[in-house]
Design a protein around this motif. Structure first.
Motif, mmCIF file in Angstrom:
data_model
loop_
_atom_site.group_PDB
_atom_site.id
_atom_site.type_symbol
_atom_site.label_atom_id
_atom_site.label_comp_id
_atom_site.label_asym_id
_atom_site.label_seq_id
_atom_site.Cartn_x
_atom_site.Cartn_y
_atom_site.Cartn_z
ATOM 1 N N VAL A 7 0.838 -1.209 0.000
ATOM 2 C CA VAL A 7 0.000 0.000 0.000
ATOM 3 C C VAL A 7 0.864 1.247 0.000
ATOM 4 O O VAL A 7 0.576 2.233 -0.693
ATOM 5 C CB VAL A 7 -0.945 -0.013 1.216
ATOM 6 C CG1 VAL A 7 -1.734 1.288 1.304
ATOM 7 C CG2 VAL A 7 -1.892 -1.191 1.147
ATOM 8 N N ARG A 8 1.968 1.215 0.750
ATOM 9 C CA ARG A 8 2.867 2.375 0.785
ATOM 10 C C ARG A 8 3.482 2.632 -0.573
ATOM 11 O O ARG A 8 3.586 3.787 -1.021
ATOM 12 C CB ARG A 8 3.960 2.140 1.825
ATOM 13 C CG ARG A 8 4.895 3.327 1.990
ATOM 14 C CD ARG A 8 6.006 3.006 2.975
ATOM 15 N NE ARG A 8 5.482 2.566 4.259
ATOM 16 C CZ ARG A 8 6.260 2.178 5.269
ATOM 17 N NH1 ARG A 8 7.584 2.173 5.119
ATOM 18 N NH2 ARG A 8 5.713 1.810 6.412
ATOM 19 N N SER A 9 3.912 1.573 -1.259
ATOM 20 C CA SER A 9 4.513 1.737 -2.584
ATOM 21 C C SER A 9 3.506 2.301 -3.579
ATOM 22 O O SER A 9 3.860 3.120 -4.443
ATOM 23 C CB SER A 9 5.063 0.406 -3.086
ATOM 24 O OG SER A 9 4.015 -0.550 -3.225
ATOM 25 N N GLY A 56 -14.964 11.678 -0.034
ATOM 26 C CA GLY A 56 -14.758 10.239 0.132
ATOM 27 C C GLY A 56 -13.364 9.805 -0.283
ATOM 28 O O GLY A 56 -12.733 8.964 0.380
ATOM 29 N N ILE A 57 -12.863 10.389 -1.366
ATOM 30 C CA ILE A 57 -11.502 10.061 -1.812
ATOM 31 C C ILE A 57 -10.476 10.511 -0.774
ATOM 32 O O ILE A 57 -9.506 9.797 -0.482
ATOM 33 C CB ILE A 57 -11.228 10.700 -3.187
ATOM 34 C CG1 ILE A 57 -12.115 10.053 -4.252
ATOM 35 C CG2 ILE A 57 -9.755 10.558 -3.569
ATOM 36 C CD1 ILE A 57 -12.009 10.704 -5.613
ATOM 37 N N PHE A 58 -10.684 11.695 -0.198
ATOM 38 C CA PHE A 58 -9.759 12.182 0.830
ATOM 39 C C PHE A 58 -9.736 11.249 2.036
ATOM 40 O O PHE A 58 -8.676 10.959 2.589
ATOM 41 C CB PHE A 58 -10.154 13.591 1.267
ATOM 42 C CG PHE A 58 -9.977 14.631 0.202
ATOM 43 C CD1 PHE A 58 -9.030 14.463 -0.794
ATOM 44 C CD2 PHE A 58 -10.762 15.777 0.187
ATOM 45 C CE1 PHE A 58 -8.866 15.417 -1.791
ATOM 46 C CE2 PHE A 58 -10.600 16.731 -0.797
ATOM 47 C CZ PHE A 58 -9.660 16.552 -1.788
ATOM 48 N N VAL A 59 -10.918 10.790 2.442
ATOM 49 C CA VAL A 59 -11.000 9.894 3.605
ATOM 50 C C VAL A 59 -10.314 8.571 3.299
ATOM 51 O O VAL A 59 -9.544 8.047 4.125
ATOM 52 C CB VAL A 59 -12.464 9.682 4.009
ATOM 53 C CG1 VAL A 59 -12.566 8.624 5.100
ATOM 54 C CG2 VAL A 59 -13.080 10.988 4.498
ATOM 55 N N LEU A 60 -10.550 8.010 2.128
ATOM 56 C CA LEU A 60 -9.915 6.747 1.754
ATOM 57 C C LEU A 60 -8.399 6.889 1.657
ATOM 58 O O LEU A 60 -7.646 6.015 2.110
ATOM 59 C CB LEU A 60 -10.491 6.256 0.425
ATOM 60 C CG LEU A 60 -11.941 5.761 0.444
ATOM 61 C CD1 LEU A 60 -12.397 5.389 -0.961
ATOM 62 C CD2 LEU A 60 -12.083 4.570 1.383
ATOM 63 N N GLU A 61 -7.950 7.990 1.071
ATOM 64 C CA GLU A 61 -6.502 8.196 0.934
ATOM 65 C C GLU A 61 -5.843 8.363 2.295
ATOM 66 O O GLU A 61 -4.752 7.837 2.543
ATOM 67 C CB GLU A 61 -6.259 9.430 0.057
ATOM 68 C CG GLU A 61 -4.815 9.650 -0.325
ATOM 69 C CD GLU A 61 -4.137 10.732 0.487
ATOM 70 O OE1 GLU A 61 -2.894 10.812 0.440
ATOM 71 O OE2 GLU A 61 -4.860 11.489 1.155
ATOM 72 N N LEU A 62 -6.505 9.082 3.198
ATOM 73 C CA LEU A 62 -5.959 9.261 4.541
ATOM 74 C C LEU A 62 -5.946 7.939 5.303
ATOM 75 O O LEU A 62 -4.971 7.625 6.007
ATOM 76 C CB LEU A 62 -6.771 10.308 5.288
ATOM 77 C CG LEU A 62 -6.219 10.746 6.656
ATOM 78 C CD1 LEU A 62 -4.887 11.462 6.473
ATOM 79 C CD2 LEU A 62 -7.212 11.655 7.360
ATOM 80 N N ALA A 63 -7.010 7.145 5.164
ATOM 81 C CA ALA A 63 -7.042 5.838 5.820
ATOM 82 C C ALA A 63 -5.974 4.903 5.263
ATOM 83 O O ALA A 63 -5.347 4.141 6.017
ATOM 84 C CB ALA A 63 -8.431 5.216 5.649
ATOM 85 N N ARG A 70 1.275 3.341 9.605
ATOM 86 C CA ARG A 70 1.015 2.951 10.984
ATOM 87 C C ARG A 70 1.546 4.001 11.965
ATOM 88 O O ARG A 70 1.177 5.161 11.871
ATOM 89 C CB ARG A 70 1.583 1.563 11.247
ATOM 90 C CG ARG A 70 0.825 0.465 10.507
ATOM 91 C CD ARG A 70 1.427 -0.897 10.746
ATOM 92 N NE ARG A 70 2.710 -1.031 10.058
ATOM 93 C CZ ARG A 70 3.434 -2.144 10.058
ATOM 94 N NH1 ARG A 70 3.018 -3.208 10.730
ATOM 95 N NH2 ARG A 70 4.571 -2.195 9.402
ATOM 96 N N LYS A 71 2.422 3.630 12.880
ATOM 97 C CA LYS A 71 2.868 4.579 13.911
ATOM 98 C C LYS A 71 3.660 5.747 13.337
ATOM 99 O O LYS A 71 3.614 6.866 13.871
ATOM 100 C CB LYS A 71 3.706 3.855 14.955
ATOM 101 C CG LYS A 71 2.927 2.844 15.787
ATOM 102 C CD LYS A 71 3.820 2.205 16.836
ATOM 103 C CE LYS A 71 3.033 1.205 17.682
ATOM 104 N NZ LYS A 71 3.875 0.561 18.716
#
Length: 270
Positions: A7-9, A56-63, A70-71
């Motif tokens: 997901v990070r990549s 909705g896109i902003f929320v998904l991208e932030l999640a 993570r931390k």
């Protein structure tokens, strides 16, 4: 490669970053269009749908970023900034919180965290704050001294501008911005012709000297924050090596999966 790293990549690819920038720009334009009565009456429903989709896109991208980092997500101040902007957007804009509806345009500020060049400019300005604080202190002292002198010298000539210290402070601040200082000087010079000396010295000291000091501090901070060509090339090389390493890891995982799937079974000796 773990799911978090995958997901990070994906989030760090230029395609995703450009898509987020596009959504931010489109959302800012739609919010601006909602201020038009003409457009709201004709395509208000479409603008509202686009606004909800962008949120909705902003929320998904932030999640997704929270899941990927993570931390370490909470160690970056820009992530806190994005989380605050998205949280404000999620507050219902009705009833006592209806004033927050106007704050939806703050989503456009997410460009500061998404675009690297803007992020460097903001970081440079924040780094210049200590130096700017000293210059502001010097400027305040200069205006205070000039206001006391102007009140004593010109209070009886132009009481509407210099009768008391607070009014003199406001007048001198107005003169510092270059707003209608000529008429103020002419009014005073009708009875004290030498007053031009005071105004010219004050403008030179408060406007030109202080402004140049501000510019010097900001430019110096931006030069220190701006990466050199060698640093830029090194970062690009590291990014390329990171992508190559990720592809090699993916190929190794694929080979190991195939090997385990086609591994011959051991025969039981008779």
């Amino acid at each position: 490669m773990s799911p978090h790293e995958r997901v990070r990549s994906v989030l760090e690819t230029q395609l995703v970053q450009r898509a987020v920038i596009l959504v931010i720009v489109v959302n800012a334009v739609t919010i601006g269009c909602e201020t038009s009565v003409y457009l709201t009456a004709r395509i208000g429903g479409l603008l509202h749908v686009v606004d909800r989709i962008a949120l909705g896109i902003f929320v998904l991208e932030l999640a997704a970023r929270l899941y990927a980092y993570r931390k370490s997500f909470f160690r970056d101040p820009w992530n806190w900034f994005d989380a605050l902007i998205v949280t404000i957007a999620l507050i219902p804009a009705s009833g006592p919180t209806s004033v927050l509806r106007a704050l939806r345009i703050l989503r456009a500020l997410r460009l500061l965290s998404v675009v690297p060049s803007m992020r460097r400019v903001v970081n440079a300005l924040l780094a210049a704050v200590p130096g700017m604080a000293s210059i502001i202190g010097l400027l305040v002292l200069m205006i205070y001294i000039a206001a006391v002198i102007a009140t004593k010298l010109f209070g009886d000539i132009a009481p509407e501008r210099f009768d008391e210290l607070p009014r003199s402070l406001f007048t001198l601040f107005q003169i510092m911005t270059g707003d209608d200082w000529g008429s103020t000087a002419q009014t005073v010079m009708e009875q004290k012709p030498w007053a031009w000396i005071f105004f010219i010295v004050y403008i030179l000291m408060s406007t030109f000297v202080a402004l140049n000091l501000f510019i010097a501090v900001v430019v110096n901070a931006m030069n220190e924050a701006e990466p050199s060509p060698a640093e830029t090339a090194t970062q690009a090389e590291l990014q390329r090596l990171r992508q190559d390493l990720a592809s090699v890891n993916a190929k190794l995982d694929q080979l190991l999966t195939q090997r385990n799937g086609h591994q011959p079974r051991s025969r039981t000796p008779v």
